[in-house]
Motif scaffolding. Structure first.
Motif, mmCIF file in Angstrom:
data_model
loop_
_atom_site.group_PDB
_atom_site.id
_atom_site.type_symbol
_atom_site.label_atom_id
_atom_site.label_comp_id
_atom_site.label_asym_id
_atom_site.label_seq_id
_atom_site.Cartn_x
_atom_site.Cartn_y
_atom_site.Cartn_z
ATOM 1 N N LEU A 183 1.026 -1.117 0.111
ATOM 2 C CA LEU A 183 0.062 -0.455 0.342
ATOM 3 C C LEU A 183 0.710 1.429 0.147
ATOM 4 C CD1 LEU A 183 -3.253 0.881 0.194
ATOM 5 C CD2 LEU A 183 -2.274 0.980 3.252
ATOM 6 N N VAL A 184 1.799 1.426 1.348
ATOM 7 C CA VAL A 184 2.688 2.454 1.269
ATOM 8 C C VAL A 184 3.438 2.058 -0.409
ATOM 9 C CG1 VAL A 184 4.532 3.122 2.485
ATOM 10 C CG2 VAL A 184 2.748 2.546 3.557
ATOM 11 N N ALA A 185 4.246 1.658 -1.029
ATOM 12 C CA ALA A 185 5.019 1.177 -2.533
ATOM 13 C C ALA A 185 4.624 2.409 -3.021
ATOM 14 C CB ALA A 185 5.136 0.514 -2.168
ATOM 15 N N MET A 191 2.585 9.387 -5.948
ATOM 16 C CA MET A 191 3.075 10.516 -5.731
ATOM 17 C C MET A 191 3.996 11.440 -5.953
ATOM 18 S SD MET A 191 0.322 11.593 -3.764
ATOM 19 C CE MET A 191 1.304 12.949 -3.162
ATOM 20 N N THR A 192 5.123 10.058 -6.246
ATOM 21 C CA THR A 192 6.259 10.403 -7.181
ATOM 22 C C THR A 192 6.407 10.985 -8.058
ATOM 23 O OG1 THR A 192 7.878 9.428 -5.770
ATOM 24 C CG2 THR A 192 8.679 9.582 -7.954
ATOM 25 N N LEU A 200 1.518 19.127 -8.844
ATOM 26 C CA LEU A 200 1.857 18.984 -7.209
ATOM 27 C C LEU A 200 2.711 20.867 -6.919
ATOM 28 C CD1 LEU A 200 3.700 15.980 -5.013
ATOM 29 C CD2 LEU A 200 0.731 16.651 -5.734
ATOM 30 N N SER A 201 3.757 21.165 -7.610
ATOM 31 C CA SER A 201 3.401 22.312 -7.653
ATOM 32 C C SER A 201 1.917 22.996 -7.961
ATOM 33 C CB SER A 201 4.849 22.925 -8.652
ATOM 34 O OG SER A 201 5.721 21.771 -8.352
#
Length: 221
Positions: A183-185, A191-192, A200-201
């Motif tokens: 899940l975290v990976a 997100m990356t 995201l900016s």
């Protein structure tokens, strides 16, 4: 002294429609010119190989006694340098509308920008939940199999209390953490990708006015 020029952030240069002719640029200042991207490592190896090649071909080493004085005595005027570097660089038209410009008109729209952002975040977390959560099942199946196939037989020589403590204590805690890895990976991977895309900016810019009321900037969101 043998030198080369490394023009960094080449990935952004292409994005903005700037064209660089490294062969032509290399002729004017009399030294090889390379376009690289330190962020992604693009073509950095080529520049490094050229450095090693030059170093290995040198018969004598060079010692810089007074770099400042040397630059003053052999300085090329700024005008000549700009002319030399400018001959191999083609700038895009000032009225050029890129794909990024078109996307910004939508993503940074004063009315539609925020709804698009919140909808994107909702879809992002739905995707993470629906893909990341099922990925925990194979991990759980593997850890259960590991207990029966290896851990219990391997700890059979220990007293029952000690064996139960190891399996139900440290091992169960480790398994609980391991279950969140998919899940975290998956979350950090998405997100990356969003961060590298530049969205995201733009989201931080959209949220800035709202977050300022809480004493934060848009990146706090």
């Amino acid at each position: 002294m043998p030198c080369l020029v490394a023009l960094n952030i080449a990935d952004d240069v292409k994005r903005f429609g700037v064209k660089i002719n490294t062969a032509e640029l290399s002729e004017n200042p009399g030294m090889p010119v390379y376009t690289i991207s330190a962020k992604y490592g693009s073509d950095c190896g080529i520049a490094i190989d050229e450095i090693w090649k030059t170093v290995n071909e040198l018969d004598q080493s060079y010692k810089v006694v007074d770099l400042v004085q040397d630059c003053k005595s052999n300085r090329i005027s700024e005008t000549d340098l700009k002319n030399a570097m400018g001959q191999g660089i083609t700038m895009p038209p000032s009225n050029l509308v890129t794909f990024t410009n078109r996307m910004d008109l939508v993503l940074l729209h004063p009315f539609f920008g925020l709804p698009i952002f919140f909808l994107s975040m909702l879809l992002l977390f739905l995707l993470i939940w629906n893909v990341g959560m099922p990925a925990q099942e194979p991990v759980e199946e593997f850890t259960n199999w590991l207990v029966e196939a290896a851990l219990k037989p391997g700890l059979a020589f220990l007293p029952e209390r000690v064996k139960n403590f190891i399996i139900k204590g440290p091992y169960t805690g480790f398994v609980s953490l391991l279950g969140f890895v998919p899940l975290v990976a998956f979350f950090f991977g998405l997100m990356t990708a969003l961060e590298n895309s530049g969205y995201l900016s733009r989201a931080a810019y959209l949220m800035d006015n709202i977050m300022r009321k809480a004493g934060l900037d848009g990146r706090g969101f």
